[in-house]
Design an enzyme around this catalytic site. Structure first.
Site, PDB file in Angstrom:
ATOM      1  N   ASP A 244       0.829  -1.212   0.000  1.00 26.84           N
ATOM      2  CA  ASP A 244       0.000   0.000   0.000  1.00 26.84           C
ATOM      3  C   ASP A 244       0.863   1.261   0.000  1.00 26.84           C
ATOM      4  OD1 ASP A 244      -2.364   1.455   0.114  1.00 26.84           O
ATOM      5  OD2 ASP A 244      -3.224   0.211   1.695  1.00 26.84           O
TER       6      ASP A 244
ATOM      7  N   ASP B  51     -10.793   1.899  -3.316  1.00 27.09           N
ATOM      8  CA  ASP B  51     -11.273   1.652  -1.954  1.00 27.09           C
ATOM      9  C   ASP B  51     -12.790   1.635  -1.894  1.00 27.09           C
ATOM     10  OD1 ASP B  51      -8.916   1.251  -0.699  1.00 27.09           O
ATOM     11  OD2 ASP B  51      -8.822   3.184   0.314  1.00 27.09           O
TER      12      ASP B  51
HETATM   13  C1  GLA Z   1      -5.745   1.818   2.171  1.00 28.03           C
HETATM   14  C2  GLA Z   1      -6.158   0.672   1.292  1.00 28.03           C
HETATM   15  C3  GLA Z   1      -7.231  -0.117   1.984  1.00 28.03           C
HETATM   16  C4  GLA Z   1      -6.718  -0.621   3.318  1.00 28.03           C
HETATM   17  C5  GLA Z   1      -6.225   0.537   4.151  1.00 28.03           C
HETATM   18  C6  GLA Z   1      -5.520   0.065   5.399  1.00 28.03           C
HETATM   19  O1  GLA Z   1      -6.767   2.754   2.301  1.00 28.03           O
HETATM   20  O2  GLA Z   1      -6.541   1.125   0.039  1.00 28.03           O
HETATM   21  O3  GLA Z   1      -7.652  -1.199   1.175  1.00 28.03           O
HETATM   22  O4  GLA Z   1      -5.689  -1.541   3.102  1.00 28.03           O
HETATM   23  O5  GLA Z   1      -5.322   1.366   3.437  1.00 28.03           O
HETATM   24  O6  GLA Z   1      -5.047   1.098   6.165  1.00 28.03           O
END
Ligand code: GLA
Length: 710
Positions: A446, A511
């Site tokens: 990420d 997301d």
């Molecule tokens: C980001 C990712 C999510 C999740 C969060 C965790 O927003 O896109 O899918 O993994 O971080 O903090």
């Protein structure tokens, strides 16, 4: 050699590269027969000077450097202490193979060389162009701008399609008439970004999914970029792309070089979907690891929206047990398993399993998951650190910053300068230790903030170097752990470009698990990326991002056409929904080989529908999806015109999703023709040309039809 010519399928590309002249793209468009000589093209292109402008026609070049004297467009800016800024590059040598060439260009006066590397896919006609600048002088060269290449496009191309969005709204398209002057998108976020996907489509006014001319350009780069389409006053149109550089970011000492990111470009005479299929072939054939491609992509369970930071081994084991029972094949433990990371304000950078949450380590959970026959995956965000972390306390100087300027607040975290060897080594060792110590087959990598102030240790901007360091860290991990698949995520789809996909295996598309939004987001992403690299998860009934409530039937149908996963709380969901989800996972697996290898056809429909199909390469079968995204202004929806089928074969059409579906007012054609059970056989030609009357369905629903050659 005065030119290079490549031909494939419906496309021909000719580069002018006569030694002593500026290199340029001479022709790129519809396939020319062998009888068309390049000399003929040159004669047909003779231009003239004009009153009020230069007395001679000024040439275009791949670099569009100042020495050309073009008044409207420069895409190269470099100098040595204010001098040597006026380069004019001419071809010094050319090397050519069947599917690649290197055009080496020099400017003796400014002692600079640019090598253009052209790769041409002789099946799809996809072109890869990259360029390298070499400082052949004695003194340091400051590079301010260098487009990878400048590519003339015919002025008959009237429409520009750019890609824009925001967090949870990625891959939106904006189509507009090509403006006079410049259409430009710039990104300074230090990642690919949500708001400017590094790609452009240039199309005729009537081009749609199934017909018309279109050029597609994609910058395979996960950092700052500048994308331009310049309509020059002399009637010519030039598209260009390159990394966007901060002042002083690239300073080349004698002999040093700067490598520009690659432009991946394709052309089609048959509309947007045909263009996308070329990009998909490129991603599948040239970017993805063949071993990973050969393996079916396991259905995911991801813990994020079920538990957030509330990790508890027993609860997670129970979730894993339930996930396995639904047919899930990989369990991914998201954020919250390490160091002091009990919320998003602390712990990033502490890449050791949290003793507080996992007193016996991760092994019991990993064993439980693998014991259920699933793979285990783990979340990391290596490039980041919370100020409230042991890592930051030990190395506050490791973060990117502009000295004396306050950090821009962004999810309570700072970005590490991973272009520093000791930082990259620290991260490699942390990840390597976790991966070596556990049976882990997947990383979700990420990156949850922009690089707002990308200043490195010596005060110089390092945004470009940061991307290179990201790629090399990924490669190092891959080399040490070749069985581990890697997903590129950045708050959803902010790092989902072909540069990232050269070093990893899938991308987290967004997301937003809101299925309605996902219909649009995934469709937008599909312009460049094939379905199997797009992480598509079934989210909770009550979407956490939008607050919308959507049926399991729609959520499952939306996720099952990509790399399917689920991200909901299996401990609290309704049993009826879980039963339906199980059936959807089974359906996905049944058609996974087709979905992840077939040819994508997006269909043109009325605005209240979104439809597309994936057709097997041998046209033996296809899965079509029709989403009813809004209420229909008509009593009945229109017809579904299938695409991609063989018009000389017959196909049995079945409604395969949702199970047990009945028209709002039965009988519709579904019941009358028994499409939900036996199905009915039609000729390919009829399905393509006459289409099928769609049944009336509620808005926010989605039907899947499987057609099998009979
Ligand atoms: C980001 C990712 C999510 C999740 C969060 C965790 O927003 O896109 O899918 O993994 O971080 O903090």
């Amino acid at each position: 050699m005065g030119h290079l010519r490549f031909d494939a399928g419906d496309v021909t590309l000719v580069l002018a590269c006569a030694v002593g002249a500026p290199p340029s793209l001479h022709y790129w468009g519809a396939r020319l027969g062998d009888e068309v000589a390049v000399e003929e093209l040159e004669r047909l292109s003779i231009r003239q000077g004009m009153h009020g402008a230069a007395d001679v026609d000024l040439p275009l070049s791949l670099a569009m450097e100042p020495g050309l004297g073009q008044p409207m467009l420069h895409a190269f800016a470099a100098h040595r202490e204010g001098r040597d800024w006026g380069s004019l590059f001419t071809v010094a040598s050319v090397e050519q193979d069947a599917d690649a060439a290197t055009i080496s260009c020099r400017d003796e006066r400014t002692a600079l060389r640019i090598d253009y590397r052209i790769r041409f896919d002789t099946v799809t006609g996809v072109v890869g162009i990259s360029s390298t600048l070499i400082n052949e002088g004695e003194a340091v060269l400051d590079l301010g701008e260098m487009a990878t290449a400048c590519l003339p496009i015919p002025a008959t191309i009237t429409d520009v399609i750019g890609f824009t969005g925001r967090w949870t709204q990625e891959f939106g398209q904006e189509r507009m008439p090509r403006p006079t002057g410049t259409y430009m998108r710039e990104n300074r976020s230090g990642r690919t970004s949500h708001f400017s996907y590094p790609a452009l489509l240039l199309a005729g006014a009537d081009t749609d999914e199934s017909q018309g001319e279109v050029y597609g350009l994609h910058l395979a780069w996960s950092g700052n970029h500048r994308l331009r389409v310049d309509s020059l006053t002399d009637g010519r149109v030039v598209a260009s792309m390159g990394a966007l550089l901060f002042p002083g970011e690239i300073r080349l000492a004698a002999g040093e070089s700067y490598a520009s990111p690659e432009i991946v470009a394709a052309y089609s005479t048959s509309g947007f979907s045909a263009l996308s299929r070329k990009f998909h072939a490129h991603v599948r054939g040239k970017l993805l690891h063949p071993e990973m491609r050969a393996k079916p992509r396991p259905v995911h369970y991801n813990t994020w929206e079920a538990v957030y930071f509330g990790h508890d081994t027993d609860r997670l084991k129970e979730l894993a047990t339930r996930a396995a029972a639904l047919g899930v094949e990989r369990f991914v433990l998201d954020d919250g398993w390490f160091g002091g990371r009990r919320h998003d304000r602390a712990g990033l950078g502490e890449w050791q399993v949290s003793d507080a949450v996992y007193p016996q380590g991760l092994k019991p959970l990993v064993d439980h998951v693998t014991g259920l026959g699933m793979e285990f995956g783990l979340w990391f965000e290596p490039e980041m650190v919370n100020p409230d972390s042991d890592l930051y306390r030990a190395h506050p100087d490791w973060v990117l910053q502009i000295e004396g300027v306050e950090q821009v607040p962004f999810r309570n975290q700072y970005a590490l300068d991973i272009s520093r060897a000791e930082v990259a080594d620290y991260l490699f060792e942390c990840l390597d230790a976790i991966l070596s110590g556990h049976d882990i087959s997947y990383i979700k990598w990420d990156m949850n903030r922009d690089l707002s102030h990308p200043g490195g240790a010596n005060g110089q901007a390092v945004a470009y170097k940061q991307v290179i360091a990201f790629y090399s860290l990924l490669d190092r991990i891959r080399e040490a752990h070749p069985q581990v698949e890697i997903e590129s995520c950045a708050s959803g789809g902010a790092r989902a470009d072909m540069g990232a996909l050269t070093h990893c295996d899938r991308v987290w598309t967004s997301d937003s698990n809101d299925a309605l939004d996902r219909q649009y987001i995934q469709r937008g992403a599909s312009f460049f990326l094939p379905p199997e690299v797009l992480g598509c998860h079934v989210g909770p009934a009550h979407c956490h991002v939008t607050g919308r409530r959507l049926s399991m039937a729609l959520r499952a149908a939306t996720a099952l056409t990509g790399h399917m996963g689920i991200e909901l709380n299996l401990l609290t969901d309704r049993q009826a929904d879980l039963d339906q989800l199980k059936a959807a996972i089974a359906l996905h697996k049944k058609h996974r080989a087709l979905l992840h290898d077939g040819d994508l056809y997006r269909l043109d429909t009325a605005a209240q529908h979104l439809a597309s199909g994936v057709v097997a390469r041998d046209k033996s079968g296809a899965l079509f999806s029709v989403a009813y995204v809004a209420s229909d202004p008509h009593i009945l929806p229109g017809r579904l015109y299938f695409a991609g089928l063989d018009e000389n074969r017959s196909y049995r059409v079945k409604l395969v999703w949702p199970e047990g579906w009945q028209a709002l007012k039965a009988p519709s054609l579904i019941e009358k023709l028994d499409l939900a059970n036996e199905g009915a056989v039609f000729s390919g030609a009829a399905l393509l040309r006459a289409g099928m009357q769609l049944p009336h369905a509620k808005p926010e629903s989605c039907l899947l039809f499987y057609v099998a050659a009979s």
